[in-house]
Design a protein around this motif. Structure first.
Motif, PDB file in Angstrom:
ATOM      1  N   GLN A   1       8.294  -7.561  15.955  1.00 13.86           N
ATOM      2  CA  GLN A   1       8.189  -9.012  16.122  1.00 13.86           C
ATOM      3  C   GLN A   1       7.286  -9.660  15.076  1.00 13.86           C
ATOM      4  O   GLN A   1       7.271 -10.876  14.943  1.00 13.86           O
ATOM      5  CB  GLN A   1       7.711  -9.344  17.532  1.00 13.86           C
ATOM      6  N   TRP A   2       6.532  -8.868  14.341  1.00 10.93           N
ATOM      7  CA  TRP A   2       5.644  -9.398  13.315  1.00 10.93           C
ATOM      8  C   TRP A   2       6.337  -9.531  11.964  1.00 10.93           C
ATOM      9  O   TRP A   2       5.743  -9.960  10.989  1.00 10.93           O
ATOM     10  CB  TRP A   2       4.434  -8.489  13.129  1.00 10.93           C
ATOM     11  N   VAL A   3       7.621  -9.123  11.866  1.00 12.16           N
ATOM     12  CA  VAL A   3       8.318  -9.013  10.588  1.00 12.16           C
ATOM     13  C   VAL A   3       9.248 -10.190  10.337  1.00 12.16           C
ATOM     14  O   VAL A   3       9.968 -10.630  11.225  1.00 12.16           O
ATOM     15  CB  VAL A   3       9.135  -7.705  10.563  1.00 12.16           C
TER      16      VAL A   3
ATOM     17  N   LYS B   1       2.657 -11.697  11.216  1.00  9.76           N
ATOM     18  CA  LYS B   1       1.570 -11.672  12.201  1.00  9.76           C
ATOM     19  C   LYS B   1       0.899 -10.310  12.164  1.00  9.76           C
ATOM     20  O   LYS B   1       1.361  -9.393  11.499  1.00  9.76           O
ATOM     21  CB  LYS B   1       2.129 -11.905  13.614  1.00  9.76           C
ATOM     22  N   GLY B   2      -0.166 -10.181  12.928  1.00  6.05           N
ATOM     23  CA  GLY B   2      -0.840  -8.899  13.070  1.00  6.05           C
ATOM     24  C   GLY B   2      -1.793  -8.607  11.928  1.00  6.05           C
ATOM     25  O   GLY B   2      -2.022  -9.437  11.046  1.00  6.05           O
ATOM     26  N   PRO B   3      -2.367  -7.384  11.902  1.00  3.72           N
ATOM     27  CA  PRO B   3      -3.376  -7.029  10.898  1.00  3.72           C
ATOM     28  C   PRO B   3      -2.833  -6.940   9.477  1.00  3.72           C
ATOM     29  O   PRO B   3      -3.597  -6.956   8.526  1.00  3.72           O
ATOM     30  CB  PRO B   3      -3.897  -5.670  11.367  1.00  3.72           C
TER      31      PRO B   3
ATOM     32  N   GLN C   1      -5.047  -2.914   2.383  1.00  2.00           N
ATOM     33  CA  GLN C   1      -4.815  -3.696   3.595  1.00  2.00           C
ATOM     34  C   GLN C   1      -4.201  -2.818   4.685  1.00  2.00           C
ATOM     35  O   GLN C   1      -4.573  -2.920   5.848  1.00  2.00           O
ATOM     36  CB  GLN C   1      -3.919  -4.895   3.297  1.00  2.00           C
ATOM     37  N   MET C   2      -3.274  -1.942   4.303  1.00  2.00           N
ATOM     38  CA  MET C   2      -2.686  -1.025   5.283  1.00  2.00           C
ATOM     39  C   MET C   2      -3.749  -0.084   5.840  1.00  2.00           C
ATOM     40  O   MET C   2      -3.801   0.156   7.051  1.00  2.00           O
ATOM     41  CB  MET C   2      -1.544  -0.221   4.659  1.00  2.00           C
ATOM     42  N   MET C   3      -4.601   0.447   4.981  1.00  2.00           N
ATOM     43  CA  MET C   3      -5.639   1.374   5.428  1.00  2.00           C
ATOM     44  C   MET C   3      -6.649   0.676   6.345  1.00  2.00           C
ATOM     45  O   MET C   3      -7.133   1.270   7.300  1.00  2.00           O
ATOM     46  CB  MET C   3      -6.364   1.988   4.224  1.00  2.00           C
ATOM     47  N   ASP C   4      -6.961  -0.590   6.059  1.00  2.00           N
ATOM     48  CA  ASP C   4      -7.945  -1.334   6.846  1.00  2.00           C
ATOM     49  C   ASP C   4      -7.371  -1.894   8.144  1.00  2.00           C
ATOM     50  O   ASP C   4      -8.123  -2.380   8.985  1.00  2.00           O
ATOM     51  CB  ASP C   4      -8.523  -2.492   6.018  1.00  2.00           C
ATOM     52  N   SER C   5      -6.051  -1.835   8.327  1.00  2.00           N
ATOM     53  CA  SER C   5      -5.409  -2.476   9.477  1.00  2.00           C
ATOM     54  C   SER C   5      -5.613  -1.738  10.788  1.00  2.00           C
ATOM     55  O   SER C   5      -5.425  -2.313  11.853  1.00  2.00           O
ATOM     56  CB  SER C   5      -3.910  -2.616   9.220  1.00  2.00           C
ATOM     57  N   GLY C   6      -5.961  -0.465  10.727  1.00  2.00           N
ATOM     58  CA  GLY C   6      -6.074   0.318  11.947  1.00  2.00           C
ATOM     59  C   GLY C   6      -4.739   0.913  12.380  1.00  2.00           C
ATOM     60  O   GLY C   6      -4.664   1.625  13.373  1.00  2.00           O
ATOM     61  N   SER C   7      -3.657   0.625  11.646  1.00  2.00           N
ATOM     62  CA  SER C   7      -2.343   1.191  11.949  1.00  2.00           C
ATOM     63  C   SER C   7      -2.306   2.651  11.509  1.00  2.00           C
ATOM     64  O   SER C   7      -3.092   3.078  10.667  1.00  2.00           O
ATOM     65  CB  SER C   7      -1.238   0.441  11.197  1.00  2.00           C
ATOM     66  N   LEU C   8      -1.375   3.399  12.067  1.00  2.00           N
ATOM     67  CA  LEU C   8      -1.152   4.772  11.636  1.00  2.00           C
ATOM     68  C   LEU C   8      -0.502   4.704  10.258  1.00  2.00           C
ATOM     69  O   LEU C   8       0.598   4.185  10.108  1.00  2.00           O
ATOM     70  CB  LEU C   8      -0.241   5.504  12.621  1.00  2.00           C
ATOM     71  N   VAL C   9      -1.186   5.190   9.228  1.00  2.00           N
ATOM     72  CA  VAL C   9      -0.694   5.153   7.852  1.00  2.00           C
ATOM     73  C   VAL C   9      -0.480   6.586   7.400  1.00  2.00           C
ATOM     74  O   VAL C   9      -1.300   7.457   7.668  1.00  2.00           O
ATOM     75  CB  VAL C   9      -1.696   4.434   6.915  1.00  2.00           C
TER      76      VAL C   9
END
Length: 194
Positions: free
Chosen positions: A165-167, A128-130, A104-112
């Motif tokens: 804010q998503w946490v 919230k968020g990806p 899920q982290m890899m697919d989120s588009g976030s910097l991992v």
């Protein structure tokens, strides 16, 4: 007899591989009909005359593979494979939820990126968020927030940049290791000790 999970799938195992053999081992696993997972991330490498963005394994030295423990010889005979991760000479499966969290982290588009393994601390959930629904530990590094997810068996962690804010905190207790301290000002955040 190896038990399949509730979805009928074989469990994930961590496969230890020689240095820089992650891609080769994953390719051989796929060619032999195994479901493999080898997440990669982008990093910047500095040479004397230039910087270059390169792709590296998110978990250097490991590839994940679904397999029946009793039918492990085809995986163990792959070039570069050292063995299966476990305790007392017994391979241990990796919980499906931990692999799903990394996916899920890899697919989120976030910097991992790879992250030092963390002992249990303040748990948070992304509301919230990806990464919505994902649980992990929240850190603040240089003013940016990162959600850290750990693979307990490998004692490895990964981090993704997130919006504060998503946490949402999962619980109010916090038991941080000596390397981390509670942020105090913001519930559910661990700040690196100076």
């Amino acid at each position: 007899m190896l038990k399949r999970d509730e979805t009928g799938l074989l469990p994930w195992f961590g496969v230890r591989v020689r240095s820089n053999y992650e891609r080769v081992a994953a390719l051989h696993m796929r060619d032999r009909g195994f479901e493999e997972y080898n997440p990669v991330c982008q990093t910047v490498r500095q040479w004397s005359d230039r910087k270059k963005v390169v792709e590296q394994a998110l978990f250097p030295g490991y590839v994940f593979c679904r397999l029946n423990y009793h039918d492990r010889l085809p995986v163990l005979s792959i070039p570069g494979v050292v063995g299966l991760v476990g305790f007392a000479n017994q391979p241990c499966p990796i919980p499906e939820a931990e692999i799903d969290s990394v996916r899920q982290m890899m697919d989120s588009g976030s910097l991992v990126m790879p992250w030092p393994f963390l002992r249990p601390g303040q748990a948070v959930m992304m509301s919230k968020g990806p990464l919505a629904g994902l649980e992990g530990t929240l850190l603040q590094v240089k003013g940016k927030f990162r959600l850290v997810v750990s693979l307990t068996l490998l004692q490895r962690s990964v981090a993704a940049e997130v919006d504060r804010q998503w946490v949402t905190p999962v619980n109010s207790t916090s038991a941080h290791s000596g390397n981390f301290q509670s942020a105090g000002r913001i519930p559910g955040v661990v700040e690196l000790a100076s």
